[in-house]
Design an enzyme around this catalytic site. Structure first.
Site, PDB file in Angstrom:
ATOM      1  N   GLU A   1       0.816  -1.269  -0.076  1.00 47.89           N
ATOM      2  CA  GLU A   1       0.054  -0.135   0.059  1.00 47.89           C
ATOM      3  C   GLU A   1       0.801   1.152   0.032  1.00 47.89           C
ATOM      4  O   GLU A   1       0.876   2.150   0.914  1.00 47.89           O
ATOM      5  CB  GLU A   1      -0.960  -0.204   0.996  1.00 47.89           C
ATOM      6  CG  GLU A   1      -1.884  -1.339   1.105  1.00 47.89           C
ATOM      7  CD  GLU A   1      -3.129  -1.060   2.007  1.00 47.89           C
ATOM      8  OE1 GLU A   1      -3.116  -0.207   2.980  1.00 47.89           O
ATOM      9  OE2 GLU A   1      -4.111  -1.909   1.887  1.00 47.89           O
TER      10      GLU A   1
ATOM     11  N   GLU B   1      -5.157  -8.602   0.506  1.00 46.87           N
ATOM     12  CA  GLU B   1      -5.911  -8.011   1.786  1.00 46.87           C
ATOM     13  C   GLU B   1      -7.449  -8.071   1.379  1.00 46.87           C
ATOM     14  O   GLU B   1      -7.747  -7.365   0.619  1.00 46.87           O
ATOM     15  CB  GLU B   1      -5.342  -6.978   2.544  1.00 46.87           C
ATOM     16  CG  GLU B   1      -4.066  -7.047   2.962  1.00 46.87           C
ATOM     17  CD  GLU B   1      -3.519  -5.773   3.670  1.00 46.87           C
ATOM     18  OE1 GLU B   1      -4.441  -4.992   4.128  1.00 46.87           O
ATOM     19  OE2 GLU B   1      -2.182  -5.533   3.690  1.00 46.87           O
TER      20      GLU B   1
HETATM   21  C1  FCB Z   1      -4.429  -2.365   5.486  1.00 44.63           C
HETATM   22  C2  FCB Z   1      -3.110  -2.405   5.711  1.00 44.63           C
HETATM   23  C3  FCB Z   1      -2.998  -3.587   6.781  1.00 44.63           C
HETATM   24  C4  FCB Z   1      -4.069  -3.530   7.814  1.00 44.63           C
HETATM   25  C5  FCB Z   1      -5.445  -3.235   7.134  1.00 44.63           C
HETATM   26  C6  FCB Z   1      -6.656  -3.414   8.072  1.00 44.63           C
HETATM   27  O1  FCB Z   1      -4.669  -0.919   4.792  1.00 44.63           O
HETATM   28  O2  FCB Z   1      -2.278  -2.879   4.839  1.00 44.63           O
HETATM   29  O3  FCB Z   1      -1.840  -3.333   7.407  1.00 44.63           O
HETATM   30  O4  FCB Z   1      -3.948  -2.568   8.695  1.00 44.63           O
HETATM   31  O5  FCB Z   1      -5.397  -2.294   6.393  1.00 44.63           O
END
Ligand code: FCB
Length: 461
Positions: free
Chosen positions: A179, A366
């Site tokens: 990210e 994610e």
């Molecule tokens: C993302 C992050 C991860 C975690 C999630 C909930 O933005 O990459 O580390 O905090 O959110």
């Protein structure tokens, strides 16, 4: 009745079991959110240690000093993963364990921890998928400007070579950055995350230096025969109304959040950033040859982190070309994030439409939700199952998605929210470090097993 949102489609969806054979199931974590042991075995300080030591930065003064104590308890955590029947585990390597001051030779004790982790994963038949940078920059590099300093990209390349030379014989695929958008915005533009700088649009060079770091590292990984991915947070953007002002604002936000990083990675050029007060050189950060370097190594895969869509309206103050609007009539997670599963389908299809053959296979690196529920967590199960249905729909619509890593295995240190947001399939009692699988753990385990059984049956007919 038709939906008020462009990304909520009311057509029937295929179900999650329609995902293809070979689809990879995993969970994701990050070093600073789970490891703890911040002073052990020579680890140097990271920007998150410095940031969390400053009063008022993290809710209730929480820090990552102990977190889930995964540094010592990783065997137990790998047993939990084995119980899920995972194909892969996405974790991150703490740069300050490898190079405590961000430069120089590798610390043998730091490498040894990841040796132990990788070997134990392989023993459990789980493929390690490491992320090289998940926001825990060595503080010594921040002292020299952090990602505002072009040299940090070169330091990242050195660090990558050290780790890849050591683990590359056992780790086939690597994620360079996590990210970069969120790190730039929260860390350098708004100051909500480490390193806590509030530079607003002057933070834009941070985008380029992270991309340059990716390009340099990708070249080194590729030279060693390793696969390269990069993960970014992406969001489908919806204008608050069809008015030209709202449409222009939505387009500007889409450029910043979705295209600023993906266009250079896949197309070798920056999008038009005039709405953000800069030309394609990002305030002078871009030098001749940089974009060629960023695209020199084709990505094996694009990592997509999806949590929610974004609704945008015309700006209310002149410093930014957009403003955020509420998404009406949808439920929210404990974090206050809108729950819109079809946003994942819309996002994946828009990537496919926008980039065409330039889009490599996608992996969801994610996706998950925080709840206040205890061991019985129907909201998380519903979140995950509806998002997987949306993902299966995107696959049916032609998007090549190869895997899904849910965030997260364990409740953990959720950055500025400390231990308040719980995302785990496994509940963690932070007073005792007791791990207890939630209902969602069992649900995910059964889902993986059912998908495998269905693929095996189809393969045998
Ligand atoms: C993302 C992050 C991860 C975690 C999630 C909930 O933005 O990459 O580390 O905090 O959110």
């Amino acid at each position: 009745m038709s939906s008020p949102h462009i990304f909520i489609r009311e057509a029937a969806m295929p179900d999650r079991y329609d995902l293809p054979t070979g689809f990879r199931w995993g969970v994701a974590t990050a070093a600073h959110q789970i490891e703890g042991a911040v002073d052990e075995d020579g680890r140097g300080p990271s920007i998150w240690d410095t940031f969390t030591a400053r009063p008022g930065t993290v809710r209730d003064g929480h820090t990552g000093a102990v977190a889930c104590d995964h540094y010592h308890r990783y065997p137990e955590d790998i047993e939990l993963m084995r119980g899920l029947g995972l194909d892969g585990y996405r974790f991150s390597i703490a740069w300050p364990r490898i190079q405590p001051t961000g430069a120089g030779p590798a610390d043998p004790a730091g490498l040894a921890f990841y040796d132990r982790l990788v070997d134990a994963l392989l023993e459990a038949c789980i493929t390690p998928l490491p992320t090289l940078f998940h926001w825990d920059l060595p503080q010594a590099l921040e002292d020299r400007g952090g990602w505002l300093n072009r040299d940090t990209a070169h330091r990242f390349a050195d660090y990558t070579a050290l780790v890849a030379d050591h683990l590359g014989d056992r780790v086939p695929a690597w994620i360079t950055l996590n990210e970069p958008f969120v790190h730039m915005v929260y860390g350098y533009a708004l100051g909500i995350h480490a390193p806590g700088r509030a530079l607003m649009l002057d933070a834009l060079p941070v985008a380029h230096h992270q991309l340059l770091a990716h390009g340099l590292a990708a070249t080194l990984l590729h030279e060693r025969g390793l696969d390269v991915l990069v993960s970014n947070n992406l969001t489908p953007v919806e204008p608050a109304s069809p008015s030209p002002a709202d449409l222009a604002a939505a387009d500007a936000y889409d450029t910043l959040h979705n295209r600023l990083f993906t266009d250079p990675l896949l197309l070798g050029r920056y999008p038009d950033l005039t709405a953000f007060g800069t030309g394609p050189d990002l305030h002078g950060a871009v030098r001749p040859g940089d974009l060629d370097l960023i695209t020199a190594t084709p990505l094996t895969g694009l990592g997509v982190n999806y949590y929610n869509p974004t609704r945008i309206a015309a700006p209310t103050d002149p410093s930014l070309p957009f403003t955020f609007a509420e998404i009406p009539d949808v439920p929210h997670t404990a974090f206050g994030w809108p729950i819109v599963p079809d946003g994942l389908r819309a996002l994946l299809v828009s990537l496919h439409d926008r980039y065409g053959t330039a889009l490599p296979p996608v992996t969801i690196t994610e996706n998950g939700c925080s709840t206040t529920e205890g061991l019985d967590d129907p909201t998380r199960i519903s979140y995950l199952s509806t998002h997987l249905d949306a993902l299966a729909t995107a696959v049916a619509e032609g998007v090549d998605v190869r895997g899904y890593y849910t965030w997260s295995l364990l409740d953990n240190f959720e950055w500025a929210e400390g231990y308040h947001q719980r995302f785990g399939l496994v509940h963690v009692d932070f007073a005792t470090q007791q791990r207890t699988p939630r209902a969602s753990y069992t649900w995910y385990r059964d889902l993986i097993a059912a998908h495998r059984a269905r693929c095996a049956k189809e393969g045998s007919v």
